[in-house]
Scaffold this motif. Structure first.
Motif, PDB file in Angstrom:
ATOM      1  N   SER A  82       0.842  -1.193   0.000  1.00 40.62           N
ATOM      2  CA  SER A  82       0.000   0.000   0.000  1.00 40.62           C
ATOM      3  C   SER A  82       0.878   1.244   0.000  1.00 40.62           C
ATOM      4  O   SER A  82       1.952   1.259   0.595  1.00 40.62           O
ATOM      5  N   GLY A  83       0.394   2.293  -0.695  1.00 36.00           N
ATOM      6  CA  GLY A  83       1.159   3.527  -0.787  1.00 36.00           C
ATOM      7  C   GLY A  83       0.391   4.745  -0.334  1.00 36.00           C
ATOM      8  O   GLY A  83       0.871   5.867  -0.472  1.00 36.00           O
ATOM      9  N   SER A  84      -0.817   4.534   0.187  1.00 40.48           N
ATOM     10  CA  SER A  84      -1.633   5.648   0.660  1.00 40.48           C
ATOM     11  C   SER A  84      -2.611   5.132   1.706  1.00 40.48           C
ATOM     12  O   SER A  84      -2.793   3.918   1.865  1.00 40.48           O
ATOM     13  N   GLN A  85      -3.273   6.053   2.384  1.00 36.47           N
ATOM     14  CA  GLN A  85      -4.278   5.662   3.362  1.00 36.47           C
ATOM     15  C   GLN A  85      -5.437   4.951   2.685  1.00 36.47           C
ATOM     16  O   GLN A  85      -5.965   3.959   3.201  1.00 36.47           O
ATOM     17  N   ALA A  86      -5.837   5.447   1.510  1.00 36.50           N
ATOM     18  CA  ALA A  86      -6.928   4.797   0.782  1.00 36.50           C
ATOM     19  C   ALA A  86      -6.536   3.382   0.373  1.00 36.50           C
ATOM     20  O   ALA A  86      -7.349   2.453   0.438  1.00 36.50           O
ATOM     21  N   GLY A  87      -5.282   3.217  -0.051  1.00 36.40           N
ATOM     22  CA  GLY A  87      -4.816   1.886  -0.408  1.00 36.40           C
ATOM     23  C   GLY A  87      -4.752   0.955   0.783  1.00 36.40           C
ATOM     24  O   GLY A  87      -5.102  -0.227   0.691  1.00 36.40           O
ATOM     25  N   GLU A  88      -4.320   1.481   1.914  1.00 29.02           N
ATOM     26  CA  GLU A  88      -4.249   0.694   3.149  1.00 29.02           C
ATOM     27  C   GLU A  88      -5.640   0.208   3.563  1.00 29.02           C
ATOM     28  O   GLU A  88      -5.826  -0.959   3.958  1.00 29.02           O
ATOM     29  N   GLU A  89      -6.616   1.091   3.456  1.00 33.54           N
ATOM     30  CA  GLU A  89      -7.980   0.720   3.842  1.00 33.54           C
ATOM     31  C   GLU A  89      -8.548  -0.351   2.924  1.00 33.54           C
ATOM     32  O   GLU A  89      -9.183  -1.314   3.380  1.00 33.54           O
ATOM     33  N   LEU A  90      -8.329  -0.194   1.625  1.00 28.76           N
ATOM     34  CA  LEU A  90      -8.842  -1.196   0.686  1.00 28.76           C
ATOM     35  C   LEU A  90      -8.156  -2.535   0.891  1.00 28.76           C
ATOM     36  O   LEU A  90      -8.808  -3.587   0.902  1.00 28.76           O
ATOM     37  N   LEU A  91      -6.848  -2.511   1.071  1.00 26.25           N
ATOM     38  CA  LEU A  91      -6.106  -3.755   1.261  1.00 26.25           C
ATOM     39  C   LEU A  91      -6.575  -4.489   2.502  1.00 26.25           C
ATOM     40  O   LEU A  91      -6.640  -5.726   2.528  1.00 26.25           O
ATOM     41  N   GLY A  92      -6.952  -3.739   3.531  1.00 22.71           N
ATOM     42  CA  GLY A  92      -7.422  -4.360   4.763  1.00 22.71           C
ATOM     43  C   GLY A  92      -8.747  -5.072   4.616  1.00 22.71           C
ATOM     44  O   GLY A  92      -9.111  -5.898   5.468  1.00 22.71           O
ATOM     45  N   GLU A  93      -9.490  -4.768   3.539  1.00 24.71           N
ATOM     46  CA  GLU A  93     -10.788  -5.405   3.321  1.00 24.71           C
ATOM     47  C   GLU A  93     -10.725  -6.563   2.328  1.00 24.71           C
ATOM     48  O   GLU A  93     -11.727  -7.242   2.103  1.00 24.71           O
ATOM     49  N   LEU A  94      -9.555  -6.796   1.740  1.00 25.09           N
ATOM     50  CA  LEU A  94      -9.414  -7.870   0.755  1.00 25.09           C
ATOM     51  C   LEU A  94      -8.955  -9.157   1.434  1.00 25.09           C
ATOM     52  O   LEU A  94      -8.344  -9.122   2.511  1.00 25.09           O
ATOM     53  N   PRO A  95      -9.226 -10.302   0.818  1.00 22.59           N
ATOM     54  CA  PRO A  95      -8.826 -11.595   1.404  1.00 22.59           C
ATOM     55  C   PRO A  95      -7.338 -11.861   1.202  1.00 22.59           C
ATOM     56  O   PRO A  95      -6.929 -12.772   0.467  1.00 22.59           O
ATOM     57  N   VAL A  96      -6.510 -11.064   1.852  1.00 18.73           N
ATOM     58  CA  VAL A  96      -5.065 -11.193   1.689  1.00 18.73           C
ATOM     59  C   VAL A  96      -4.480 -12.102   2.759  1.00 18.73           C
ATOM     60  O   VAL A  96      -5.098 -12.342   3.806  1.00 18.73           O
ATOM     61  N   LEU A  97      -3.276 -12.572   2.497  1.00 19.33           N
ATOM     62  CA  LEU A  97      -2.536 -13.434   3.402  1.00 19.33           C
ATOM     63  C   LEU A  97      -1.199 -12.790   3.715  1.00 19.33           C
ATOM     64  O   LEU A  97      -0.756 -11.905   2.981  1.00 19.33           O
ATOM     65  N   PRO A  98      -0.529 -13.229   4.778  1.00 14.40           N
ATOM     66  CA  PRO A  98       0.833 -12.741   5.016  1.00 14.40           C
ATOM     67  C   PRO A  98       1.751 -13.183   3.875  1.00 14.40           C
ATOM     68  O   PRO A  98       1.581 -14.269   3.300  1.00 14.40           O
ATOM     69  N   VAL A  99       2.700 -12.353   3.541  1.00 13.42           N
ATOM     70  CA  VAL A  99       3.686 -12.712   2.514  1.00 13.42           C
ATOM     71  C   VAL A  99       4.728 -13.636   3.125  1.00 13.42           C
ATOM     72  O   VAL A  99       5.326 -13.320   4.152  1.00 13.42           O
ATOM     73  N   SER A 100       4.933 -14.780   2.498  1.00 11.29           N
ATOM     74  CA  SER A 100       5.946 -15.702   2.997  1.00 11.29           C
ATOM     75  C   SER A 100       7.334 -15.204   2.597  1.00 11.29           C
ATOM     76  O   SER A 100       7.475 -14.458   1.619  1.00 11.29           O
ATOM     77  N   PRO A 101       8.370 -15.601   3.315  1.00  6.91           N
ATOM     78  CA  PRO A 101       9.732 -15.197   2.927  1.00  6.91           C
ATOM     79  C   PRO A 101      10.069 -15.609   1.500  1.00  6.91           C
ATOM     80  O   PRO A 101      10.743 -14.860   0.779  1.00  6.91           O
ATOM     81  N   ALA A 102       9.599 -16.772   1.073  1.00  9.59           N
ATOM     82  CA  ALA A 102       9.895 -17.236  -0.292  1.00  9.59           C
ATOM     83  C   ALA A 102       9.208 -16.353  -1.324  1.00  9.59           C
ATOM     84  O   ALA A 102       9.793 -16.024  -2.365  1.00  9.59           O
ATOM     85  N   GLU A 103       7.969 -15.956  -1.063  1.00  9.46           N
ATOM     86  CA  GLU A 103       7.242 -15.091  -1.997  1.00  9.46           C
ATOM     87  C   GLU A 103       7.891 -13.720  -2.101  1.00  9.46           C
ATOM     88  O   GLU A 103       8.041 -13.174  -3.204  1.00  9.46           O
ATOM     89  N   GLN A 104       8.296 -13.166  -0.954  1.00  9.09           N
ATOM     90  CA  GLN A 104       8.951 -11.857  -0.971  1.00  9.09           C
ATOM     91  C   GLN A 104      10.288 -11.923  -1.689  1.00  9.09           C
ATOM     92  O   GLN A 104      10.637 -11.029  -2.477  1.00  9.09           O
ATOM     93  N   GLU A 105      11.037 -12.982  -1.439  1.00  5.17           N
ATOM     94  CA  GLU A 105      12.342 -13.126  -2.094  1.00  5.17           C
ATOM     95  C   GLU A 105      12.168 -13.275  -3.606  1.00  5.17           C
ATOM     96  O   GLU A 105      12.919 -12.670  -4.389  1.00  5.17           O
ATOM     97  N   LEU A 106      11.173 -14.050  -4.022  1.00  4.74           N
ATOM     98  CA  LEU A 106      10.937 -14.232  -5.451  1.00  4.74           C
ATOM     99  C   LEU A 106      10.529 -12.920  -6.113  1.00  4.74           C
ATOM    100  O   LEU A 106      11.003 -12.587  -7.204  1.00  4.74           O
ATOM    101  N   ALA A 107       9.665 -12.164  -5.458  1.00  3.63           N
ATOM    102  CA  ALA A 107       9.252 -10.872  -6.013  1.00  3.63           C
ATOM    103  C   ALA A 107      10.446  -9.938  -6.141  1.00  3.63           C
ATOM    104  O   ALA A 107      10.612  -9.266  -7.167  1.00  3.63           O
ATOM    105  N   ASP A 108      11.298  -9.899  -5.125  1.00  9.19           N
ATOM    106  CA  ASP A 108      12.475  -9.030  -5.160  1.00  9.19           C
ATOM    107  C   ASP A 108      13.433  -9.456  -6.271  1.00  9.19           C
ATOM    108  O   ASP A 108      14.009  -8.615  -6.970  1.00  9.19           O
ATOM    109  N   LEU A 109      13.618 -10.768  -6.429  1.00  8.44           N
ATOM    110  CA  LEU A 109      14.512 -11.269  -7.475  1.00  8.44           C
ATOM    111  C   LEU A 109      13.986 -10.936  -8.863  1.00  8.44           C
ATOM    112  O   LEU A 109      14.757 -10.589  -9.770  1.00  8.44           O
ATOM    113  N   LYS A 110      12.689 -11.030  -9.047  1.00  9.22           N
ATOM    114  CA  LYS A 110      12.088 -10.700 -10.345  1.00  9.22           C
ATOM    115  C   LYS A 110      12.314  -9.231 -10.690  1.00  9.22           C
ATOM    116  O   LYS A 110      12.635  -8.886 -11.834  1.00  9.22           O
TER     117      LYS A 110
END
Length: 387
Positions: A205-233
């Motif tokens: 999220s990059g804004s308060q509006a984004g933070e609020e919307l993200l909090g209402e979506l069915p999101v999960l914690p980012v696993s270390p492997a997912e974060q590492e893969l995203a960073d590598l990409k």
């Protein structure tokens, strides 16, 4: 459900539709990439099914083709001929309408009303372009460097907009956003930024509006492997840009090479068609036109996109100031890479590569800048007008 370290969260692939629906329920007109004919354009979306899933574009100088990618990804296509500019600064918009009555003139319209827009799938370079146009049209909080009159429609559209950026994990062959420090990862100006993996999206999220919307979506914690893969990409994308532009001392170099013979060489290829300005996400030139209906007693004035490549663009009382293709190409490139800094405090180029892809003869702005730098000092004074 929850949030991961660093303020990131993971949105499963099957929940992307929830993001679009949530924006629609908030009253936004959701605009995103969708296939139109053989091209991906930014158009209103009715759901996740309208996205170019499994599609990939292949680009080069004067070349664009859309293919099946063989991968179940939503955002593999890079830059299209469209950009957010079309949403905030429409190609044509009415300024006002009059009609005659017995006692004089009466207003019919005073211009378009901007819809409440949510742009999904905006590339990092295009987010940077929006921030540049904010300065051009007076919507930026830093107005000290802006010299243009504030645009009512643009300001209205931007104030109500929600931007969902998609970080580039596979740049196109004409991309050079890493050189301009505008990508491949969005840095600012977004409400949400997503990095696509096969199983879903790492979302920031990059804004308060984004933070609020993200909090209402069915999101999960980012696993270390997912974060590492995203960073590598993202790191790999930065290292595999299709083009590169040396920006060190670029403004000064362009000032020193104003009479370089390279301008004559590129002028012999350039068609002065204006394609590069029309697809550019930061170009802002416009013109007003009038039309009247003698039978109806009506009068209209419209604002539409214009290009500095047209012969009439620099028309003064004695004729066009830049009456050669050489003069018009030189003006565009020097403004985009050089004098934009003096006017708006930033470069006018974000490295999206559209001007290379959609140039009919494949003129490459990075190649032209490199040739000027390489041949610096070899220029000879020209006789007569430099235009």
């Amino acid at each position: 459900m929850g949030r991961g370290a660093g303020g990131s969260a993971f949105l499963p692939r099957e929940s992307l539709g929830d993001l679009i629906r949530s924006l629609q329920e908030r009253g936004y007109m959701v605009v995103g990439p969708t296939v139109r004919g053989e091209t991906v354009l930014l158009r209103p979306l009715d759901g996740v099914g309208a996205l170019p899933r499994g599609k990939k574009d292949v680009q080069g100088p004067g070349h664009y083709r859309l293919h099946e990618s063989g991968e179940d990804l939503f955002f593999q296509c890079t830059g299209s001929p469209d950009s957010p500019k079309r949403s905030f600064f429409p190609p044509r918009q009415p300024l006002f309408r009059f009609h005659t009555e017995a006692e004089g003139f009466a207003y019919d319209e005073t211009g378009l009303e901007a819809p409440r827009l949510a742009l999904v799938g905006v590339r990092a370079c295009d987010v940077a372009a929006v921030l540049i146009q904010d300065r051009v049209f007076g919507a930026s909080p830093d107005l000290a460097v802006s010299r243009c009159e504030a645009d009512r429609y643009y300001g209205q559209a931007r104030r109500g907009a929600f931007l969902v950026a998609v970080n580039c994990t596979e740049p196109g062959a004409t991309c050079f956003c890493a050189s301009m420090e505008t990508g491949p990862c969005a840095r600012e100006g977004f409400d949400l930024a997503m990095t696509e993996l096969r199983s879903g999206f790492v979302v920031e999220s990059g804004s308060q509006a984004g933070e609020e919307l993200l909090g209402e979506l069915p999101v999960l914690p980012v696993s270390p492997a997912e974060q590492e893969l995203a960073d590598l990409k993202l790191q790999r994308a930065c290292e595999h840009m299709g083009r590169r532009l040396e920006t060190e001392g670029l403004v000064e170099m362009l000032d020193r090479t104003i009479e370089h013979p390279r301008w004559d060489q590129v002028a012999r290829r350039c068609l002065s068609c204006g394609n590069c300005t029309l697809v550019c996400p930061t170009c802002f030139c416009s013109t007003a036109s009038e039309a009247s209906g003698l039978e109806t007693g009506s009068f209209a004035r419209d604002l539409s996109w214009e290009s500095c490549y047209t012969h009439e663009f620099s028309y003064l009382t004695t004729g066009p100031h830049r009456n050669t293709i050489r003069g018009r190409y030189r003006h565009w490139l020097r403004h985009k890479l050089g004098t934009w800094w003096e006017q708006f405090g930033t470069s006018g180029c974000v490295g999206c590569g559209r001007c290379i892809t959609w140039c009919p003869v494949g003129i490459d702005i990075t190649e032209e800048a490199a040739a000027l730098r390489l041949g610096e000092g070899k220029a000879e004074p020209r006789a007569g007008s430099s235009f």
